[in-house]
Scaffold this motif. Structure first.
Motif, PDB file in Angstrom:
ATOM      1  N   ARG A   1      11.457  -4.270  10.472  1.00 31.87           N
ATOM      2  CA  ARG A   1      11.706  -4.772   9.126  1.00 31.87           C
ATOM      3  C   ARG A   1      13.126  -4.439   8.666  1.00 31.87           C
ATOM      4  N   THR A   2      13.601  -5.232   7.718  1.00 32.24           N
ATOM      5  CA  THR A   2      14.889  -4.967   7.094  1.00 32.24           C
ATOM      6  C   THR A   2      14.654  -4.209   5.797  1.00 32.24           C
ATOM      7  N   PHE A   3      15.174  -2.991   5.722  1.00 35.04           N
ATOM      8  CA  PHE A   3      15.094  -2.206   4.504  1.00 35.04           C
ATOM      9  C   PHE A   3      16.422  -2.348   3.769  1.00 35.04           C
ATOM     10  N   HIS A   4      16.365  -2.649   2.518  1.00 40.08           N
ATOM     11  CA  HIS A   4      17.582  -2.734   1.710  1.00 40.08           C
ATOM     12  C   HIS A   4      17.856  -1.365   1.105  1.00 40.08           C
ATOM     13  N   ASP A   5      19.030  -0.853   1.373  1.00 41.34           N
ATOM     14  CA  ASP A   5      19.396   0.470   0.882  1.00 41.34           C
ATOM     15  C   ASP A   5      19.718   0.401  -0.603  1.00 41.34           C
ATOM     16  N   ARG A   6      18.809   0.982  -1.423  1.00 40.86           N
ATOM     17  CA  ARG A   6      19.037   0.996  -2.868  1.00 40.86           C
ATOM     18  C   ARG A   6      19.133   2.427  -3.377  1.00 40.86           C
ATOM     19  N   ARG A   7      19.800   3.271  -2.579  1.00 43.50           N
ATOM     20  CA  ARG A   7      19.942   4.660  -2.983  1.00 43.50           C
ATOM     21  C   ARG A   7      20.724   4.800  -4.287  1.00 43.50           C
TER      22      ARG A   7
ATOM     23  N   GLY B   1       0.795  -1.215   0.000  1.00 41.59           N
ATOM     24  CA  GLY B   1       0.000   0.000   0.000  1.00 41.59           C
ATOM     25  C   GLY B   1       0.827   1.264   0.000  1.00 41.59           C
ATOM     26  N   PHE B   2       0.297   2.308   0.654  1.00 40.27           N
ATOM     27  CA  PHE B   2       0.900   3.631   0.583  1.00 40.27           C
ATOM     28  C   PHE B   2       2.296   3.686   1.201  1.00 40.27           C
TER      29      PHE B   2
ATOM     30  N   GLU C   1       9.733   3.213  -1.373  1.00 42.55           N
ATOM     31  CA  GLU C   1      10.358   3.102  -2.682  1.00 42.55           C
ATOM     32  C   GLU C   1      10.686   4.479  -3.253  1.00 42.55           C
ATOM     33  N   LEU C   2       9.824   5.464  -3.011  1.00 49.54           N
ATOM     34  CA  LEU C   2      10.101   6.822  -3.481  1.00 49.54           C
ATOM     35  C   LEU C   2      11.344   7.384  -2.791  1.00 49.54           C
ATOM     36  N   ALA C   3      11.469   7.123  -1.491  1.00 49.98           N
ATOM     37  CA  ALA C   3      12.664   7.575  -0.773  1.00 49.98           C
ATOM     38  C   ALA C   3      13.919   6.950  -1.359  1.00 49.98           C
ATOM     39  N   ARG C   4      13.855   5.679  -1.693  1.00 48.51           N
ATOM     40  CA  ARG C   4      15.005   5.017  -2.306  1.00 48.51           C
ATOM     41  C   ARG C   4      15.385   5.670  -3.634  1.00 48.51           C
ATOM     42  N   LYS C   5      14.375   5.992  -4.423  1.00 45.86           N
ATOM     43  CA  LYS C   5      14.634   6.525  -5.756  1.00 45.86           C
ATOM     44  C   LYS C   5      15.147   7.953  -5.720  1.00 45.86           C
ATOM     45  N   THR C   6      14.654   8.746  -4.760  1.00 40.42           N
ATOM     46  CA  THR C   6      14.999  10.175  -4.740  1.00 40.42           C
ATOM     47  C   THR C   6      16.139  10.507  -3.788  1.00 40.42           C
TER      48      THR C   6
END
Length: 297
Positions: free
Chosen positions: A289-295, A168-169, A175-180
């Motif tokens: 949760r585990t967030f994968h850093d894809r910056r 969801g949101f 994902e937006l944070a990762r992309k930007t």
């Protein structure tokens, strides 16, 4: 009871199926694809092939059962929310019309989001298209079947229904944070979002099915209102990104939702049905949760 469940293979439906079965109910699940049908059969669900746009299939499924829970909502085109809501109204009309005069339960899914800022939404407050957007019109239609011999109730979900597998949101914000390369919030970030864990929401669907009187509105709300700045803060910290105020346009089409200040209470639901949230709140759930850093590099 034998229950017709739309959205049975979805994020909430897949958590609801085992709870219905444990409560002694049989489940007839709507499946529009072979993959969904196989998933449902493996979970012990009887399969009913159809789709939200196949109104005859919805009527047949509802008529063949002792009650209906409508969890499905089209996410095929996220840019056409109004069109998705129109599809939802058509499905509700079909399901409700199959139950007229039977006093069988029909539980529909609605939302807590509304446009009035700063006020905590309660279960006794009705929403219409002017205060709650196009999905509120679906709730209005559903509850109108209470006067036509259907034990219909509306279960309102907050903007974030969270758990592993959530699409969801909040995952969109991640994902937006990762992309930007930054985790943003709008303005001062003091606007609030309610949230609920999907296992708590699933328990409430069962209670609504079994106990809710005709015309009832229930709130599946665990967190009454979390500031969007706090949500952005957890995302930024987990990804190692700066957390900052950004223009609404930064979020694209979901900016209109992320800008809402839409706290909601479940106090009346808890008092009337004995339901209490038992699972982790949104922030705690994100922290584990585990967030994968894809910056971008």
């Amino acid at each position: 009871m034998r229950i017709f469940l739309t959205g049975a293979s979805g994020f909430i439906g897949s958590a609801l199926v085992p709870q219905l079965i444990r409560a002694g109910h049989r489940v007839l699940g709507l499946a529009r694809s072979d993959a969904s049908a196989e998933k449902l059969a493996a979970a012990g669900v009887d399969v009913h092939r159809g789709a939200l746009t196949d109104l005859d299939s919805l009527r047949r499924g509802a008529a063949a059962c002792d009650g209906v829970i409508h969890c499905a909502f089209s996410h095929d085109d996220l840019n056409d929310f109004a069109g998705n809501c129109e599809m939802d109204r058509g499905a509700i009309e079909a399901l409700g019309s199959a139950l007229v005069g039977t006093d069988r339960p029909l539980v529909v899914t609605a939302g807590t989001a509304r446009f009035t800022r700063g006020q905590v939404l309660t279960e006794d407050e009705a929403l219409d298209a002017s205060t709650g957007g196009p999905r509120a019109a679906s709730e209005q239609l559903a509850l109108s079947f209470a006067s036509r011999g259907v034990r219909v109730s509306s279960l309102r979900l907050p903007p974030s229904v969270h758990d592993d597998g959530d699409n969801g949101f909040v995952p969109m914000l991640i994902e937006l944070a990762r992309k930007t390369g930054r985790s943003g919030y709008i303005g001062d970030g003091e606007n609030r979002w309610p949230a609920v864990h999907r296992l708590d929401a699933a328990r409430l669907f069962v209670l609504a099915l079994e106990k809710a009187p005709a015309g009832a509105r229930l709130h599946a709300v665990g967190d009454e209102g979390i500031s969007t700045r706090d949500i952005a803060g957890v995302i930024g910290r987990k990804l190692g990104l700066p957390v900052e105020s950004v223009p609404r346009e930064h979020f694209g089409w979901i900016g209109a939702f992320f800008a809402l200040d839409t706290p909601a209470s479940s106090a009346l639901t808890q008092a009337r049905f004995g339901w209490k949230p038992e699972q982790a709140g949104l922030l705690a759930d994100l922290e584990r949760r585990t967030f994968h850093d894809r910056r971008p590099r």
